[in-house]
Design a protein around this motif. Structure first.
Motif, PDB file in Angstrom:
ATOM      1  N   SER A  40       0.751  -1.178   0.094  1.00 56.03           N
ATOM      2  CA  SER A  40       0.065   0.089  -0.052  1.00 56.03           C
ATOM      3  C   SER A  40       0.746   1.143   0.018  1.00 56.03           C
ATOM      4  O   SER A  40       0.570   2.555  -0.366  1.00 56.03           O
ATOM      5  N   VAL A  41       1.944   1.107   0.637  1.00 56.96           N
ATOM      6  CA  VAL A  41       3.062   2.133   0.445  1.00 56.96           C
ATOM      7  C   VAL A  41       4.083   2.047  -0.863  1.00 56.96           C
ATOM      8  O   VAL A  41       4.112   3.284  -1.520  1.00 56.96           O
ATOM      9  N   PRO A  44       2.051   2.874  -4.839  1.00 54.41           N
ATOM     10  CA  PRO A  44       2.068   4.198  -5.274  1.00 54.41           C
ATOM     11  C   PRO A  44       3.562   4.913  -5.357  1.00 54.41           C
ATOM     12  O   PRO A  44       3.654   5.820  -6.103  1.00 54.41           O
ATOM     13  N   ILE A  75      -2.225  10.084  -5.988  1.00 52.19           N
ATOM     14  CA  ILE A  75      -2.830   9.264  -4.828  1.00 52.19           C
ATOM     15  C   ILE A  75      -4.375   9.471  -4.646  1.00 52.19           C
ATOM     16  O   ILE A  75      -5.012   8.747  -4.418  1.00 52.19           O
ATOM     17  N   ASP A 119      -6.507   2.268   1.992  1.00 59.29           N
ATOM     18  CA  ASP A 119      -5.387   2.389   1.021  1.00 59.29           C
ATOM     19  C   ASP A 119      -4.779   3.668   0.827  1.00 59.29           C
ATOM     20  O   ASP A 119      -3.411   3.746   0.789  1.00 59.29           O
ATOM     21  N   SER A 123      -1.206   5.260   1.726  1.00 59.02           N
ATOM     22  CA  SER A 123      -0.309   5.942   0.679  1.00 59.02           C
ATOM     23  C   SER A 123       0.106   7.304   1.268  1.00 59.02           C
ATOM     24  O   SER A 123       1.078   7.940   0.726  1.00 59.02           O
TER      25      SER A 123
END
Length: 262
Positions: A40-41, A44, A75, A119, A123
């Motif tokens: 999730s990090v 993006p 994002i 999510d 981000s």
């Protein structure tokens, strides 16, 4: 008013189901993934790096700290695009359950948008990493970002409910919406400065593109360390409320006919 309170009471009674559906979506998304929620990090962040390399030669000369500028738009738009696309099939995708037992039909759409919001919050960690890496200036304005995310979340809820009910009756909606979001992406100043657009197109984007309202506010808080103007805040809040009203009205108006089409 009484009917609204009844519906809110029903929604509250199913809050545990909403929680379970959100958890299921998140678990399925990262099932059998070695890094799990770390994606999730990372996802993006990796996409931002690729886009920054590709577009920096074209636009970064006119934009201070282009990676942060790009990521702020990316994002938010990704959240809108992915969550509403998932919400679009939320009724058809749960047809078997809806035919067997009673649950509020909108709970499935809420779950898709809410899991997308989770999510998006992850981000934000990637955004902080980018800001640290590029030595961006942090200010107290950054702490106000939940206000923008709330506006965008409400907007996506309304849009998601509208799309979900429309897709029950017209399955072509999913293909049309893919084309719409592609055009929407390029009409939103994510990887270019809005000043680069022709005057007529710039007016349309500034006044009729809801994503510009939210990305503009977000960039004011994160990139430019200032409070957004009152007009763009008003426009963002108005678009959110109107979309929620339209989505809720259309969904509740047609939900009793879903069983005939799913």
């Amino acid at each position: 008013m009484k009917l609204m309170l009844v519906r809110l009471s029903i929604f509250y009674n199913y809050k545990d189901l909403l929680k379970q559906l959100v958890q299921k979506d998140l678990k399925l998304k990262y099932r059998r993934s070695f890094l799990g929620y770390v994606w999730s990090v990372l996802n993006p962040l990796l996409v931002m790096i690729v886009m920054a390399i590709v577009f920096s030669t074209m636009f970064s000369r006119n934009i201070e700290n282009f990676p942060v500028y790009l990521f702020c738009g990316q994002i938010l738009f990704n959240f809108m695009n992915q969550s509403t696309n998932q919400a679009l099939s939320s009724i058809n995708g749960n047809a078997a359950l809806l035919k067997k037992t009673y649950v509020p039909k909108y709970i499935f759409t809420f779950a898709k948008i809410t899991s997308g919001l989770v999510d998006l919050v992850f981000s934000m960690g990637a955004l902080v990493i980018v800001m640290i890496a590029t030595r961006a200036h942090f200010s107290w304005h950054f702490l106000l970002f939940p206000f923008v995310l709330l506006q965008l979340y409400v907007f996506c809820l309304g849009l998601g409910m509208f799309l979900a009910q429309a897709n029950v009756f017209f399955r072509d909606i999913q293909y049309i919406y893919n084309a719409v979001t592609t055009a929407w992406l390029y009409l939103t100043p994510i990887f270019y400065p809005i000043e680069s657009l022709p005057a007529e197109v710039m007016w349309i984007v500034k006044h009729l593109n809801p994503m510009y309202f939210y990305i503009g506010q977000f960039r004011d808080l994160v990139c430019y360390n200032r409070l957004p103007g009152h007009m763009i805040i008003f426009a963002g809040c108005t678009a959110s409320v109107l979309m929620l009203m339209i989505g809720t009205w259309s969904f509740l108006r047609n939900q009793d006919q879903f069983i005939l089409y799913i």
